[in-house]
Write a protein that holds these residues in place. Structure first.
Motif, short mmCIF file in Angstrom:
data_model
loop_
_atom_site.label_atom_id
_atom_site.label_comp_id
_atom_site.label_asym_id
_atom_site.label_seq_id
_atom_site.Cartn_x
_atom_site.Cartn_y
_atom_site.Cartn_z
N LEU B 150 34.67 42.13 36.83
CA LEU B 150 35.83 41.87 35.96
C LEU B 150 37.07 42.62 36.45
CD1 LEU B 150 37.02 40.70 33.33
CD2 LEU B 150 36.25 42.80 32.18
N LEU B 151 36.90 43.87 36.85
CA LEU B 151 38.07 44.68 37.21
C LEU B 151 38.53 44.46 38.65
CD1 LEU B 151 39.42 46.74 35.23
CD2 LEU B 151 37.07 46.32 34.59
N THR B 152 37.58 44.23 39.56
CA THR B 152 37.95 44.23 40.97
C THR B 152 37.79 42.88 41.66
OG1 THR B 152 35.80 44.75 41.96
CG2 THR B 152 37.05 46.60 41.06
N GLY B 153 37.26 41.87 40.94
CA GLY B 153 37.14 40.54 41.54
C GLY B 153 35.77 40.26 42.13
N ARG B 154 35.02 41.30 42.42
CA ARG B 154 33.62 41.13 42.79
C ARG B 154 32.91 42.48 42.77
NH1 ARG B 154 34.58 38.74 48.65
NH2 ARG B 154 35.89 40.37 49.50
N THR B 155 31.58 42.43 42.96
CA THR B 155 30.77 43.64 42.80
C THR B 155 30.98 44.61 43.96
OG1 THR B 155 29.15 42.09 41.95
CG2 THR B 155 28.47 44.35 42.15
N THR B 156 31.09 44.06 45.15
CA THR B 156 31.20 44.89 46.35
C THR B 156 32.47 44.48 47.10
OG1 THR B 156 28.81 44.93 46.52
CG2 THR B 156 30.03 45.54 48.50
N HIS B 157 33.20 45.44 47.62
CA HIS B 157 34.45 45.22 48.33
C HIS B 157 35.52 44.61 47.42
CE1 HIS B 157 32.39 46.69 51.68
NE2 HIS B 157 31.77 45.60 52.04
N PRO B 158 36.16 45.49 46.65
CA PRO B 158 37.13 45.05 45.65
C PRO B 158 38.29 44.24 46.23
CG PRO B 158 37.23 47.44 46.01
CD PRO B 158 36.02 46.95 46.71
N ILE B 159 38.72 43.26 45.46
CA ILE B 159 39.80 42.37 45.88
C ILE B 159 41.13 42.76 45.24
CG2 ILE B 159 40.62 39.96 45.78
CD1 ILE B 159 37.65 39.12 45.69
N THR B 160 41.11 43.20 43.99
CA THR B 160 42.34 43.28 43.20
C THR B 160 43.17 44.54 43.43
OG1 THR B 160 41.10 44.28 41.39
CG2 THR B 160 41.36 41.89 41.33
N PHE B 161 42.59 45.57 44.06
CA PHE B 161 43.34 46.83 44.24
C PHE B 161 44.46 46.65 45.27
CE2 PHE B 161 39.29 49.57 43.40
CZ PHE B 161 39.42 49.35 42.06
N LYS B 162 45.68 47.02 44.89
CA LYS B 162 46.81 46.99 45.82
C LYS B 162 47.57 48.30 45.70
CE LYS B 162 46.45 42.68 47.20
NZ LYS B 162 46.20 42.34 48.59
N PRO B 163 48.17 48.79 46.80
CA PRO B 163 49.07 49.93 46.64
C PRO B 163 50.13 49.56 45.60
CG PRO B 163 48.64 49.50 48.96
CD PRO B 163 48.05 48.35 48.19
N GLY B 164 50.33 50.39 44.62
CA GLY B 164 51.32 50.12 43.58
C GLY B 164 50.78 49.42 42.35
N GLY B 165 49.56 48.88 42.41
CA GLY B 165 49.04 48.21 41.21
C GLY B 165 47.87 47.31 41.48
N PHE B 166 47.84 46.17 40.79
CA PHE B 166 46.73 45.22 40.89
C PHE B 166 47.26 43.85 41.28
CE2 PHE B 166 44.44 48.40 38.57
CZ PHE B 166 43.10 48.11 38.72
N SER B 167 46.44 43.06 42.01
CA SER B 167 46.83 41.67 42.26
C SER B 167 46.48 40.81 41.06
CB SER B 167 46.14 41.13 43.51
OG SER B 167 44.75 41.00 43.31
N LYS B 168 45.50 41.25 40.28
CA LYS B 168 45.17 40.53 39.05
C LYS B 168 44.51 41.51 38.09
CE LYS B 168 42.93 36.38 37.28
NZ LYS B 168 41.68 35.65 37.28
N ILE B 169 44.86 41.43 36.82
CA ILE B 169 44.22 42.30 35.83
C ILE B 169 43.45 41.45 34.82
CG2 ILE B 169 45.95 44.14 36.04
CD1 ILE B 169 47.15 43.12 33.37
N PRO B 170 42.47 42.05 34.16
CA PRO B 170 41.72 41.28 33.16
C PRO B 170 42.59 41.00 31.93
CG PRO B 170 40.97 43.57 33.19
CD PRO B 170 41.99 43.43 34.27
#
Lengths: 243, 430
Positions: B150-170
């Protein structure tokens, strides 16, 4: 019917693809019921020298690992490469762009000449031995793994997508990442991930490798239309498409 | 009597390691913890890569702690480029970070260690003999995985973390759903504790006090920010001075680097965090620690596993509060705005296995020119070796089989994550 004996092996990698097998939770028990799992170092203590199917995770970075892989190949009827490190060399291949001595120096300094720290250029599994099937991605998709294993048990050839991520991305009605001025590898990358990264708001970084005959011309046109240059695309391709 | 133990690639751990023991006529000739994992050279490979691609690359250092590596990386970039982040971003990251601790701890306790405690070679036969335990473990593990999804887009190797924030939030609805799922996990956790408490007495009664190192903050049991605490020091050390803490050196026993600070070796991980921060555990976690009698066993490395269970409870309790804070504040869509610039920065978080450091230097275009990472498992290698040296004389009269099991269990207790460093585990009695 004799259940096929399956063994799982790992070479250089993060073990995240094996973790996806664990993450299948009770579904793994269904899969285990149709095969005989005879060796899996990360999950169990048993070991075996007899198996029909070898599933190999990780890339090959040392001569002794090439030797071990050849031995595995010799014993297995079917060899499956698991995940980007095995299918394409993965991020580990970025190392090959540098002088190997210099790379060792950077990490180990004055001790870099010690023999146990030796390393060779990174290879994908099929650069050492023939591979029968590939499960792509970094990490692999659990459903695709289950599908491939089931197909093999039934003696069928699994169908793996050979079209670009854009197809799946369009189907999901995502806004194209180029509209956000990003460099997205979707146009040349093999689908099968359900366009997961664009669906979570960011570019495709190509972890499933390139489609077999990528439409480079179409990709160039996309780049031109959005005022991007091919060098930026190639720069990002260094992450996972170093074949 | 002569005894040889040679475990070439210890099983049920993440990565490759060997244990080598040689006893001649009751005299210990050799006891060695070896790490032969194939090195991957991340610090060298990332040079020349853009700040935008860095997290994607270094996440691949470890499949089990990819969220921690990603966060250490992003914090390093933000510190180097002076990128501010909102309170919402920090809260959502912490929530994601918590999910990884639970994922990893449950995997370790349930799938890798429980078979030893229940006398099996893997979790698979436990399905027949201890179905309820396996069911609880699976349920908790799946809960933690979908929390990360839910938070990172998948279980392993997060997708949503970006410097400065998130690419997508729940969405707020999804967070409310997560809240329900977390509250439902509490009874599962306590039932797991009931099983473990009856097995805890079976763990070897081995004590060796050492230096414990972990992130510390004045008022909380921290995983995500703070400074470097040590049980040998009254004052905390700033993150930017981490190289003076780890003092990495190359051992001929290992392809992974080893570390030492005030003594020959130090320990990181759940037990180290407990030793430094236990005063700030939440109520249920405190209860569980008492149930395990962790306070009197806090120098027993085998109890790292049970400290992980205590942390799972603390994290679920903390995450419930965090979700309430997020919902009370209301979620806003924020678009990360970053102008790359030259600079140097350190990022640090507690990975499930212990404190993790990343340092990066960037040029004006935001390309990485140098990187240095200190991985928790590497910081533990020296301490595993010293534990083995202290433990073996106490058990040298036992059978080879028993010696082997105790040494393997010792290594497993540290929950090594060797591919991080690079990989390891075999025991060899030569």
């Amino acid at each position: 019917m004799n259940k096929p004996k399956v063994a799982i092996f790992d070479f250089a990698g993060c073990e995240g693809c094996q973790l996806q097998i664990v993450n299948m939770e009770e579904e793994i028990l269904d899969l285990i019921s149709i095969v005989r799992l005879v060796e899996w170092r990360e999950g169990m203590s048993e070991q075996s020298e007899e198996y029909d199917v070898a599933i190999v995770e990780g890339s090959i970075t040392r001569p002794q690992d090439e030797e071990k892989l050849r031995q595995i190949r010799g014993r297995a009827k079917i060899l499956v490469a698991l995940g980007a490190c095995a299918t394409d060399g993965g991020v580990n291949k970025m190392k090959n762009r540098f002088d190997l001595q210099e790379v060792k120096q950077v990490v180990y300094g004055a001790d870099s000449a010690l023999p146990h720290l030796d390393s060779a250029p990174t290879k994908a599994v099929d650069e050492v031995v023939p591979v029968d099937y590939k499960i792509y991605g970094c990490p692999i998709d659990r459903r695709e793994f289950a599908y491939v294993v089931r197909s093999l048990v039934m003696g069928k050839r699994p169908e793996i997508p050979n079209y670009p991520v854009c197809v799946e991305c369009k189907r999901k009605e995502n806004v194209c990442r180029y509209e956000y001025q990003e460099i997205c590898l979707g146009p040349i990358t093999r689908a099968g991930c359900d366009a997961r990264c664009p669906s979570f708001g960011t570019w495709c970084f190509g972890c499933r490798g390139s489609v077999d005959e990528s439409n480079v011309q179409a990709a160039r046109e996309v780049m031109e239309r959005y005022g991007k240059n091919v060098e930026d695309l190639e720069d990002r391709m260094l992450l996972f498409s170093n074949k | 009597m002569n005894k040889k133990v040679d475990v070439h690639h210890v099983t049920r751990i993440e990565g490759h390691g060997n244990i080598l023991v040689n006893v001649q006529s009751g005299v210990i000739e050799q006891v060695e913890w070896q790490v032969p994992e194939a090195p991957r050279f991340f610090e060298a490979m990332v040079r020349g890569r853009s700040w935008e691609d860095l997290q994607t690359i270094v996440s691949r250092i470890c499949g089990i702690c990819s969220i921690s590596h990603s966060l250490a990386c992003i914090k390093g970039i933000e510190s180097a480029m002076r990128i501010p982040v909102s309170e919402q971003t920090d809260r959502l990251r912490l929530l994601a970070h918590y999910s990884e601790q639970v994922q990893s701890h449950v995997l370790h306790v349930g799938y890798l260690v429980a078979p030893d405690m229940l006398g099996a070679k893997s979790v698979i036969p436990l399905v027949q003999t201890h179905f309820d335990v396996v069911k609880t473990v699976i349920k908790l593990h799946r809960m933690a995985n979908s929390w990360s999804d839910l938070l990172t887009g998948r279980t392993t190797h997060p997708i949503t973390f970006k410097p400065g924030g998130f690419s997508k939030i729940p969405s707020e609805t999804e967070l409310r759903g997560l809240r329900v799922m977390l509250s439902e996990a509490v009874p599962d956790l306590t039932s797991l504790v009931d099983v473990l408490v009856s097995l805890a007495d079976l763990l070897p009664a081995f004590e060796r006090e050492t230096e414990y190192v972990a992130l510390v903050q004045p008022d909380r049991y921290t995983f995500y920010e703070g400074s470097i605490g040590s049980t040998d020091m009254a004052e905390a050390t700033p993150l930017t001075e981490f190289e003076s803490v780890v003092n990495e050196y190359v051992s001929t026993q290992s392809t992974a680097k080893w570390a030492r600070w005030h003594r020959d070796s130090y320990a990181v991980g759940a037990l180290a965090r407990y030793n430094l921060n236990s005063a700030y555990l939440k109520p249920l976690a405190k209860d569980i620690a008492r149930t395990f009698d962790l306070e009197t066993r806090r120098h027993n490395p085998y109890f790292n596993t049970l400290a992980q269970v205590v942390e799972c409870a603390h994290i679920v309790e903390s995450a419930l509060e965090l979700i309430d804070e997020l919902l009370a504040a209301g979620l806003r869509q924020e678009i990360p705005q970053v102008e790359p610039q030259a600079g140097e920065g350190v990022g640090c978080v507690e990975a499930p296995r212990g404190i993790l450091f990343h340092r990066y230097v960037f040029d004006e275009q935001g390309r990485c020119t140098s990187a240095n990472m200190s991985i928790p498992t590497n910081q533990n290698h020296g301490n595993i070796q010293r534990d083995m040296e202290a433990l073996l004389p106490q058990i040298v009269d036992r059978s080879e089989e028993e010696i082997r099991l105790w040494l393997e269990m010792l290594v497993r207790a540290y929950d090594p994550c060797i591919s991080c460093s690079t990989h390891y585990l075999h025991v060899k009695f030569v």
